[in-house]
Design a protein around this motif. Structure first.
Motif, PDB file in Angstrom:
ATOM      1  N   ARG A 145      -7.178  -0.482  -3.189  1.00 24.20           N
ATOM      2  CA  ARG A 145      -8.639  -0.442  -3.050  1.00 24.20           C
ATOM      3  C   ARG A 145      -9.308  -1.621  -3.757  1.00 24.20           C
ATOM      4  O   ARG A 145     -10.383  -2.057  -3.335  1.00 24.20           O
ATOM      5  N   ARG A 146      -8.679  -2.135  -4.792  1.00 18.36           N
ATOM      6  CA  ARG A 146      -9.215  -3.330  -5.442  1.00 18.36           C
ATOM      7  C   ARG A 146      -9.063  -4.552  -4.538  1.00 18.36           C
ATOM      8  O   ARG A 146      -9.947  -5.419  -4.484  1.00 18.36           O
ATOM      9  N   ASN A 147      -7.930  -4.630  -3.818  1.00 21.33           N
ATOM     10  CA  ASN A 147      -7.629  -5.824  -3.030  1.00 21.33           C
ATOM     11  C   ASN A 147      -8.273  -5.823  -1.648  1.00 21.33           C
ATOM     12  O   ASN A 147      -8.488  -6.889  -1.062  1.00 21.33           O
ATOM     13  N   TYR A 173     -11.732   3.520   6.038  1.00 17.68           N
ATOM     14  CA  TYR A 173     -11.795   2.409   5.082  1.00 17.68           C
ATOM     15  C   TYR A 173     -12.812   1.362   5.550  1.00 17.68           C
ATOM     16  O   TYR A 173     -13.586   0.814   4.744  1.00 17.68           O
ATOM     17  N   ASN A 182       0.031   0.882  -4.812  1.00 19.98           N
ATOM     18  CA  ASN A 182      -0.640   2.103  -5.262  1.00 19.98           C
ATOM     19  C   ASN A 182      -2.098   2.067  -4.814  1.00 19.98           C
ATOM     20  O   ASN A 182      -2.636   1.011  -4.449  1.00 19.98           O
ATOM     21  N   VAL A 183      -2.732   3.209  -4.826  1.00 24.35           N
ATOM     22  CA  VAL A 183      -4.084   3.333  -4.288  1.00 24.35           C
ATOM     23  C   VAL A 183      -5.073   2.477  -5.059  1.00 24.35           C
ATOM     24  O   VAL A 183      -5.954   1.825  -4.473  1.00 24.35           O
ATOM     25  N   ARG A 184      -4.942   2.423  -6.395  1.00 29.76           N
ATOM     26  CA  ARG A 184      -5.907   1.678  -7.208  1.00 29.76           C
ATOM     27  C   ARG A 184      -5.910   0.194  -6.830  1.00 29.76           C
ATOM     28  O   ARG A 184      -6.969  -0.400  -6.581  1.00 29.76           O
ATOM     29  N   LEU A 185      -4.716  -0.429  -6.787  1.00 30.95           N
ATOM     30  CA  LEU A 185      -4.653  -1.852  -6.460  1.00 30.95           C
ATOM     31  C   LEU A 185      -5.006  -2.109  -4.996  1.00 30.95           C
ATOM     32  O   LEU A 185      -5.631  -3.118  -4.673  1.00 30.95           O
ATOM     33  N   SER A 205       0.853  -1.180   0.000  1.00 30.43           N
ATOM     34  CA  SER A 205       0.000   0.000   0.000  1.00 30.43           C
ATOM     35  C   SER A 205       0.890   1.231   0.000  1.00 30.43           C
ATOM     36  O   SER A 205       2.063   1.159   0.396  1.00 30.43           O
ATOM     37  N   ASP A 222       1.547  -8.567  -3.670  1.00 33.14           N
ATOM     38  CA  ASP A 222       0.369  -7.694  -3.560  1.00 33.14           C
ATOM     39  C   ASP A 222      -0.476  -7.968  -2.328  1.00 33.14           C
ATOM     40  O   ASP A 222      -1.519  -7.347  -2.132  1.00 33.14           O
TER      41      ASP A 222
END
Length: 374
Positions: free
Chosen positions: A103-105, A157, A98-101, A58, A359
């Motif tokens: 938030r996906r995970n 979150y 990164n923020v995108r991954l 993260s 990840d």
């Protein structure tokens, strides 16, 4: 020896797989290179934590990690060495941070953790396993402004994901948990978390499996997976060969070493953690703690209490570094008043290797080849 399913690894994942497979009618063999539950599953913090939904990879970890990586007393330490697989892993870790991954995970990890929490709550009473299982939640405790900010972010979150979380100020901490004399500034309380004694759980589950006909073979290290026709046809050990229709690889941090001979590269690093366990001479606390800035867990387990922490990337070795153990003990004193540093410092420490993906997501599912390897 032949069976429906061969499970490589007698840790928590291997034994739980054996439990549910046996329940479904499969003949199961478990192969463990040491004693059952002697690895990472033995001395860990014993936390069952839906609250751990933020992956290690993260943006926040990168910012702290650059300060921590080469500090041998920090929560996250990298022992510098020339290891191509380590540097490949670090590169993938950086790409995933990164923020995108993240938030996906996060919802993926939360769903897995909630499912795990539910299954523990069903299995333990159903099998009457005495392992000090408690459903009292967990306090994520902070001591300073940076920790407060991290805890507030975690709570935000959690609210987005629908996980219950409560803000606790310093005045409310002691009334919520009288088992600690807090020096901390505040906390976030996660009521869905639980905890247990992992060694007791493993021992109890192993006894149930043996009584139901699951063959458990300790001190049986796997030497090779023999493949023919796109399938694993034989699992070779120093004690002979084992055959099964399906092979489940649950060897944790050692999984990449077994797959290497098959030409399979599993991007996974062994992450060393430490723990110290001390008998209690007073009534135990009800609620475990995670000390936010120090990344240390404090877990009551019946008549003992355990401190656990650190993530050390130093390869497949279990040597105990006294400086890192001392850092765990000393950091706890910043959160708990009257913490007996000298008494804790005399106790033996434990170390174990947990599997760490770039990840933060687990590797679950079948391989394309060998097609019967999961």
């Amino acid at each position: 020896m032949t069976s429906d399913v061969i499970i490589i690894g007698g840790g928590i994942i291997g034994l739980c797989c054996a439990y549910y497979l046996q329940q479904s009618g499969c003949r199961v063999i478990v192969l463990e290179k040491e004693q059952i539950g002697s690895g990472c599953s033995h001395g860990n913090a014993g936390l069952i934590t839906p609250s751990h939904f933020v992956p290690l990879a993260s943006p926040g970890t990168i910012g702290k990690g650059l300060r921590w990586l080469l500090d041998p007393e920090s929560p996250f330490y990298l022992r510098p060495r020339m290891d191509r697989e380590l540097w490949r892993w670090l590169w993938r870790f950086l790409q995933a941070s990164n923020v995108r991954l993240m938030r996906r995970n996060m919802p993926v990890l939360l769903r897995l953790a909630l499912a795990s929490r539910r299954l523990y709550g069903e299995l333990i009473p159903a099998e009457n396993i005495a392992c000090h299982f408690q459903e009292n939640g967990m306090l994520l405790v902070y001591s300073g402004p940076e920790g407060r900010e991290s805890c507030r972010e975690m709570m935000d979150y959690a609210q987005v994901l629908g996980l219950p979380a409560e803000w606790v100020n310093s005045g409310e901490l002691s009334s919520m948990e009288a088992g600690y004399a807090f020096r901390a500034s505040g906390a976030v309380y996660f009521p869905r978390d639980a905890h247990l004694s992992p060694a007791d759980f493993m021992a109890g589950l192993a006894r149930r499996l043996t009584a139901r006909g699951v063959e458990i073979h300790p001190d049986t290290a796997v030497q090779e997976l023999e493949v023919s026709g796109g399938k694993v046809v034989r699992v070779r050990t120093a004690k002979g060969g084992f055959s099964g229709n399906t092979v489940v690889l649950a060897a944790g941090a050692w999984s990449p070493l077994l797959l290497k001979s098959l030409g399979i590269r599993l991007p996974l690093q062994p992450a060393k953690g430490y723990s110290i366990t001390r008998p209690l001479d007073h009534p135990p606390p009800r609620i475990p703690l995670i000390l936010e800035e120090a990344k240390v867990a404090v877990t009551p387990m019946g008549d003992v209490i355990r401190l656990a922490g650190t993530l050390e990337l130093s390869g497949w070795e279990l040597s105990i570094r006294p400086r890192r153990v001392r850092a765990i003990i000393e950091s706890t004193a910043a959160y708990v008043k009257g913490f007996p540093l000298q008494e804790w410092g005399k106790l033996p420490a434990w170390s174990g290797l947990r599997p760490c993906s770039p990840d933060g997501l687990p590797f679950i599912g079948p391989f394309s080849t060998p097609s019967n390897l999961i």
